[in-house]
Scaffold this active site. Structure first.
Site, mmCIF file in Angstrom:
data_model
loop_
_atom_site.group_PDB
_atom_site.id
_atom_site.type_symbol
_atom_site.label_atom_id
_atom_site.label_comp_id
_atom_site.label_asym_id
_atom_site.label_seq_id
_atom_site.Cartn_x
_atom_site.Cartn_y
_atom_site.Cartn_z
ATOM 1 N N LYS A 122 0.943 -1.062 -0.230
ATOM 2 C CA LYS A 122 -0.111 0.059 -0.089
ATOM 3 C C LYS A 122 0.943 1.382 0.067
ATOM 4 O O LYS A 122 1.912 1.370 0.725
ATOM 5 C CB LYS A 122 -1.005 0.030 1.174
ATOM 6 C CG LYS A 122 -1.601 1.175 1.305
ATOM 7 C CD LYS A 122 -2.891 1.162 2.352
ATOM 8 C CE LYS A 122 -2.660 1.382 3.694
ATOM 9 N NZ LYS A 122 -2.008 2.710 3.980
ATOM 10 N N GLU A 191 -9.135 7.880 3.724
ATOM 11 C CA GLU A 191 -9.089 8.407 5.146
ATOM 12 C C GLU A 191 -9.743 9.532 5.331
ATOM 13 O O GLU A 191 -9.214 10.454 4.676
ATOM 14 C CB GLU A 191 -7.694 7.955 5.473
ATOM 15 C CG GLU A 191 -7.365 8.168 7.050
ATOM 16 C CD GLU A 191 -6.249 7.968 7.708
ATOM 17 O OE1 GLU A 191 -5.576 7.002 6.834
ATOM 18 O OE2 GLU A 191 -6.009 8.128 8.779
HETATM 19 O O1 KIV Z 1 -1.154 2.410 8.678
HETATM 20 C C1 KIV Z 1 -2.117 2.298 8.785
HETATM 21 O O2 KIV Z 1 -2.677 1.892 9.952
HETATM 22 C C2 KIV Z 1 -3.160 2.904 7.729
HETATM 23 C C3 KIV Z 1 -4.581 2.525 8.061
HETATM 24 C C4 KIV Z 1 -5.100 3.634 9.223
HETATM 25 C C5 KIV Z 1 -5.477 2.653 7.029
HETATM 26 O O3 KIV Z 1 -2.956 3.204 7.002
#
Ligand code: KIV
Length: 272
Positions: A122, A191
């Site tokens: 991600k 988010e």
């Molecule tokens: O780092 C994280 O926990 C996240 C989530 C809050 C989506 O990116």
């Protein structure tokens, strides 16, 4: 796989994520950072598990996600991936590992895939990082996008307030969502944005939109320690607490301390 609280025990894949959206099946996602927690999260039926760079806050006590390193993320991700049988496991690429250029982005994504056993990575951002996203996808690595409040940019934002309330930022967010979907991302996390904007994003692409503080979406993600109530000092409006582990753990540990101090623990049955 006995123990799962869901009927469908098939491994969740990127293909399955798209099917779930098409079938109107909601996707449950949580973070995990260690083997024991990840095993519980997976067995409880969570569809996607994120090794979030929130490990920087939750595990290491930093104020932001910026300090966590690639090596540290790989350590957490390997521990999580080892525990998970069903969920799709996504590892955050930490700050500084994909923003410099696309070669570095793909090199670091490959390291994550080789060394952790995760299923996807991600990245935070849209058009600014799209060349890196494309190179990672070209290498055969699934990518989850992350837009809206992107914590790696907290110093630029200067606040954790709701993002994209103004038209210009909302339009850019929608165009970034479409771009990430077009190039082949398998999901996008949104988010802390207005629910109406998140709904527009849901309707504009055929990949799942996973919300956090963004109202109803194709799925939801929370930080596992927050939803379990381990940290009672963090209570944003979007957080629903499903347990009060802070109290449960404090009481249990207090009882242990008392038993040790009084000599009640260990007793004869607990001794060799
Ligand atoms: O780092 C994280 O926990 C996240 C989530 C809050 C989506 O990116």
């Amino acid at each position: 796989m006995p123990g799962y609280l869901v009927d469908d025990t098939r491994k969740v894949t990127t293909h399955r994520l798209k099917e779930m959206k098409a079938e109107g099946k909601k996707i449950a996602m949580l973070t995990s950072y260690d083997f024991t927690t990840a095993k519980i999260v997976d067995e409880a039926g969570v569809d996607m598990i994120l090794i979030g760079d929130s490990a920087s806050n939750v595990m290491a006590g930093n104020m932001t996600t910026l300090p966590i390193t690639l090596d540290q993320m790989i350590y957490h991700a390997r521990s999580v991936a080892r525990a998970v049988k069903r969920a799709l496991v996504v590892c955050d690429m930490p700050f500084g590992t994909y923003q410099i250029d696309e070669k570095e982005a793909v090199r670091n994504a490959i390291r994550i895939m080789k060394e952790t056993g995760c299923d996807a990575v991600k990245l935070e951002g849209g058009v600014e990082i799209i060349e890196g996203v494309k190179r990672i996808l070209d290498a055969g690595i699934p990518v989850v996008g992350h837009l809206g409040l992107t914590p790696q940019s907290i110093n630029k934002f200067g606040t954790y307030a709701v993002r994209a309330k103004e038209d210009a930022e909302a339009e850019k967010l929608l165009s970034d969502v479409k771009l990430l979907a077009e190039v082949g991302c398998c999901a996008v996390v949104l988010e802390k944005i207005p629910a109406a904007l998140c709904q527009k994003a849901v309707e504009s692409v055929d990949i799942p939109i996973i919300g956090i503080g963004a109202g109803p979406a194709d799925g939801q993600v929370l930080v596992v320690d927050d939803m379990l109530g381990k940290n009672n000092g963090f209570s944003p409006k979007f957080l629903r607490r499903y347990a009060d582990l802070h109290t449960i753990m404090t009481d249990a540990i207090g009882a242990y301390v008392a038993d040790v101090k009084t000599g009640d623990f260990p007793n004869a049955n607990e001794s060799y």
